[in-house]
Design an enzyme around this catalytic site. Structure first.
Site, PDB file in Angstrom:
ATOM      1  N   SER A 156      -6.831  -3.860  -4.870  1.00 24.42           N
ATOM      2  CA  SER A 156      -5.704  -4.449  -4.144  1.00 24.42           C
ATOM      3  C   SER A 156      -5.131  -3.525  -3.070  1.00 24.42           C
ATOM      4  O   SER A 156      -4.335  -3.965  -2.241  1.00 24.42           O
ATOM      5  CB  SER A 156      -4.579  -4.840  -5.113  1.00 24.42           C
ATOM      6  N   LYS A 194       1.366  -0.063  -5.926  1.00 25.17           N
ATOM      7  CA  LYS A 194       1.648  -1.004  -4.850  1.00 25.17           C
ATOM      8  C   LYS A 194       2.606  -0.365  -3.838  1.00 25.17           C
ATOM      9  O   LYS A 194       3.247   0.652  -4.110  1.00 25.17           O
ATOM     10  CB  LYS A 194       2.288  -2.285  -5.392  1.00 25.17           C
TER      11      LYS A 194
END
Length: 235
Positions: A156, A194
């Protein structure tokens, strides 16, 4: 190295600037790359900024400046100005290669930090494990304070230069600024790597891969466990 979509967008912006002197709109970029939403364009532009290929000029609509093109397109261009955002300091491994004296000297000056298990760059996994082993890290990868390492699982964050199998170096801290790449603990049980975005009372955990959606939480559901400062990659 740029992904295909990053390269395609950079060249489209460059051609439009040469033709008209005005960067394309997000809608024009979305249509040119055949993407379904403008959020994918935003992620691509952020990735190009982090890699030093372009920058957004503040307080001006549609203001993009090309800082450099890929070497295959424009070799010999000067190095770009430093831009904001994380740019991985990658230490490449030398598996299968005989160490030379230089590497031995650098290893002698390295600092041991604990590896605390795995971190998800994808679907969040169970919270960070206990100390499993230690690795030696060059001191110029570290800031002041305590650090630890995590093994990355998932894709990701690939457009931020963080790949599945990398080992990320994390500065242990419980605060971070907007745009920092962090270790986030969600609901005290899920750990994920993230980019942090805050707006009002909402906390967003943003991926660097258009295949993943941004997850938005209330302020009490996310805790900052550390900030990314570098990574180690072995081949």
């Amino acid at each position: 190295m740029l992904t295909h979509k990053q390269h395609e967008l950079l060249m489209f912006i460059n051609e439009r600037l040469k033709e008209t002197g005005i960067p394309p709109s997000f809608d024009e970029m979305k249509d040119a790359l055949d993407l379904r939403s403008k959020s994918g364009i935003h992620r691509l532009i952020t990735a190009l900024e982090e890699r030093g290929f372009l920058r957004r000029l503040p307080n001006r609509a549609r203001a993009l400046e090309i800082l450099k093109l890929p070497d295959s397109v424009a070799p010999g261009l000067a190095s770009p100005k430093r831009t904001k955002g994380f740019q991985p300091s990658v230490i490449e491994g030398s598996l299968g290669k005989a160490p030379d004296k230089t590497n031995e000297s650098e290893a002698g000056q390295s600092i041991a930090i604990p590896v605390m298990g795995r971190i998800a760059a994808g679907t969040p996994i169970s919270a960070i494990q206990e100390h499993s082993h230690s690795i030696n890290v060059p001191p110029d990868l570290l800031l002041t304070g305590n650090h630890y390492a995590l093994e990355v699982r998932g894709d990701s964050m690939i457009e931020a230069g963080i790949l599945d199998g990398d080992t990320v170096i994390i500065k242990d801290q419980n605060m971070a600024d907007n745009g920092d790449i962090i270790v986030a603990l969600v609901d005290e049980e899920e750990a994920t790597l993230k980019r942090l975005r805050r707006k009002g009372n909402s906390v967003a955990l943003e991926a660097a891969n258009p295949a993943y959606e941004t997850r938005i939480f209330g302020p009490d559901r996310v805790k900052v466990q550390g900030k990314l400062v570098g990574l180690i990659r072995q081949y």
